[in-house]
Write a protein that holds these residues in place. Sequence first.
Motif, short mmCIF file in Angstrom:
data_model
loop_
_atom_site.label_atom_id
_atom_site.label_comp_id
_atom_site.label_asym_id
_atom_site.label_seq_id
_atom_site.Cartn_x
_atom_site.Cartn_y
_atom_site.Cartn_z
N UNK A 1 72.68 72.33 51.54
CA UNK A 1 71.29 72.25 51.99
C UNK A 1 71.13 72.61 53.47
N UNK A 2 72.19 72.51 54.23
CA UNK A 2 72.09 72.82 55.66
C UNK A 2 71.76 74.28 55.90
N UNK A 3 72.27 75.16 55.03
CA UNK A 3 72.07 76.57 55.35
C UNK A 3 71.96 77.53 54.17
N UNK A 4 72.36 77.13 52.98
CA UNK A 4 72.38 78.07 51.86
C UNK A 4 70.97 78.27 51.30
N UNK A 5 70.74 79.44 50.65
CA UNK A 5 69.42 79.68 50.05
C UNK A 5 69.35 79.28 48.58
N UNK B 1 74.18 69.25 48.83
CA UNK B 1 74.68 69.53 50.16
C UNK B 1 76.19 69.71 50.09
N UNK C 1 84.97 73.70 52.04
CA UNK C 1 83.63 73.36 52.43
C UNK C 1 82.70 74.54 52.22
N UNK C 2 81.56 74.31 51.64
CA UNK C 2 80.56 75.37 51.54
C UNK C 2 79.36 74.99 52.41
N UNK C 3 78.19 75.58 52.17
CA UNK C 3 77.07 75.39 53.11
C UNK C 3 76.07 74.33 52.68
N UNK D 1 81.36 71.86 60.53
CA UNK D 1 80.12 72.25 61.22
C UNK D 1 80.12 71.48 62.52
N UNK E 1 71.29 76.32 47.12
CA UNK E 1 72.17 75.19 46.84
C UNK E 1 71.54 74.13 45.94
N UNK F 1 78.29 69.65 53.46
CA UNK F 1 78.84 68.88 54.58
C UNK F 1 78.74 67.39 54.30
N UNK F 2 77.63 66.97 53.67
CA UNK F 2 77.43 65.55 53.38
C UNK F 2 78.39 65.04 52.31
N UNK F 3 78.56 65.84 51.27
CA UNK F 3 79.50 65.45 50.20
C UNK F 3 80.91 65.33 50.80
#
Lengths: 419, 355
Positions: free
Chosen positions: B129-133, B138, B125-127, B60, B135, B140-142
């Motif tokens: 908390x930043x963007x998924x509906x 998170x 990598x998935x989305x 990201x 999740x 990116x953070x993991x």
Amino acid sequence: MSKPLHNTPMLDQLEGGPWPSFITGIKRLATDEGKSYQPMMIDLLGQLEHSYQTRKGYWKGGTIGVIGYGGGVIPRFSEVASQFPASKEFHTLRIQPPAGMHYNTALIRQLCDVWEKHGSGLIAFHGQSGDIMFQGTTSDNVQSAFDELNEMGFDLGGAGPAVRTGMSCVGAARCEQSCANEQKVLRTLVNNFLDDMHRPALPYKFKFKVSGCPNDCMNSIERADMAIIGTWRDDMKVDQAEVKTFVSKKSRKYVIDNVISRCPTHALSLNDDDSLAVDNRNCVRCMHCINVMTKALSVGDDKGITVLMGGKRTLKIGDLMGTVIIPFMKLETQADYDRLRGIAEATIEFFAENALEHERTGEMIERIGLVNFLEGIGVDVDPNMISEPRQCSYVRTDTWDEEAEKWFTRKAEQQAAAT
Amino acid sequence: MPPRMPIESGVPDPFQYMHPIMVRNYGAWKHHERPRPGVLCHTSKNGEQIWTIRAGTQRQMDVYTIRKLCDIADQYAEGYVRFTIRSNIEFMVSQESKVAPLIDKLTQEGFPVGGTGPSVSMIAHTQGWLHCDIPGTDASGVVKALMDELYEEFIREDMPNRVHITTSCCQINCGGQGDIAINIQHTKPPKINHDLVANVCERPSVVARCPVAAIRPALVNGKPSLEVDEKKCICCGACYPPCPPMQINDPEHSKLAIWVGGNHSNARSKPSFQKLVAAGIPNNPPRWPEAAAIVKKILRVYKEDARDWERLSDWVARIGWPRFFELTELPFTKFHIDNWRGARRSLNASTHIRF
């Protein structure tokens, strides 16, 4: 500053450490004075911190699109917009990258300029779907962002029950193991189904993935409804001088332990003079020895593809691997590509008519049986489709003689065609 | 004025953006070598060579980071890049002399060079908390937290074979198969907001979505809603996407599970799915230390015990699952024994036992 930053004590902990930090990047956008995305990114950080504090997500979907298409935009509306109003709309555009994800810097800068003007300034290269994810814009800006990207030659990808964005490996552009023209396969298939991509009306998603060799760097067997994998059917190539160089450099023990004994079908043997003997009839093209001895061993010349169908992840009945549907076909002439496209068309047509709602191709095959699927798409049975024949005697075999006759007829035709 | 209609151009032709050496030698590559971690050198049948320098990114990316990568590509490389399936960026250059200065510059700007050969590459990598509906955690953070811990394994080639790690923020598992997968595993049935179900959810589709037929239509407080047979419910969360009032995510009870042995390659053995080895791990932002510790422990044991070229799945196939649990010191529980359809295939129907 027009708007203060939220306190983000948890996110701040993701700024340290040696790996590049996405939080530092988002903060850069949130402190970008005067940019249209600045307030949105300030509140995005606020909402994300709120998620970290409460361990919950706060986005919901909705209906946002561009004129002429029914999918390709991922709508996101915030459920906590009262606290974080500037990021109340944070939609993503899925944009299909050039096959093999090749870019020059002029193109990337142009993509950045579009997203700086119409969006959040945050782009993911790439999503798990294989799209460039232009992450975060308002409902009002979706159309203008798309129009500008579309004029540059870029198109929305798939979302929902549709043909999805595909992926192909770097392949022939920079890999000696490539057995196919990966980008051409991908573009032939995906670009033939743009109506099914942009106007979602299938039972569920349908994915194409293309890997140039059985190393399957695109994870196609496990993730694609239709996997196209390059392979070859003549002998693999052995440069015996390079084999000897490799043996003398790495030692006999290394070669025996790491090459000879790792062959899954015991098709390799090290000769007394340190050359390599290959039983090509029993080589299953697994790629291991070629991966280890990159200079000495290489794929053969009579290249083509294997097609597998039905790979998918857990939902709903559990993980499924793709199954061999076409053990080998050449892919050289336009007629070959037409044949491949025909197989894909027959498959998607059968899928559209026979799958249940929210059922993937692999689940449909599991429910109706491989034979019914093959008959539906007009493909003959082949022993390469199975690991082993049926174990259970509970089967009706009334028409055995007819089926046996089909096999012998087919074999005779193949033999006649070959001579 | 009529609205602008889209140009349905589909997948763009890559040749217009491809390094000229790759265009010239398309389909004509002969062999490759890895002169050092993060660098590939391909030689074509025409005698041309191309060097590829691979670096990790945060996936990201803000436009400033992306433009910085473009500046580096223009000044230290030749203006052409590509991305791998694991969000690594690759710079292609025609001369070996450009390799070292490019690596220095990337390292200096904070982009780790590596991810080739037997290394731990970037985590799929998935989305989150930043963007998924939907999740549970998170992404990116993991990934950032774990890659900080695995940095040295990215920039070196010290593993027995390549290691692909994936993360997924729900049990749909967008991250896919990996040698090691860190995925959400819910442990409690959905909490249903009965006031909203009738208006928000298409109830027959939700009923059909359940893998174990645990959902049925019901009247609750006089309103049409759905109810879950909590004894049958496997807490997979499949009902949540089509019916957001059936909230599956829980700050306490949505846990992480770790799976190992997924392998998409056909090399040596056939492709394999990942297997559950640990669950009940707290979903603990911002750095998920409990999950990271287990991943590092598995990697350490694999690195010590596996032979060259053994992927994690090959290694476990050789040493057996009892030894895997012994070496990793992970508990073996009743939850490791599969009871899904076809599960008997996973039971040991032999006397093949290691003592």
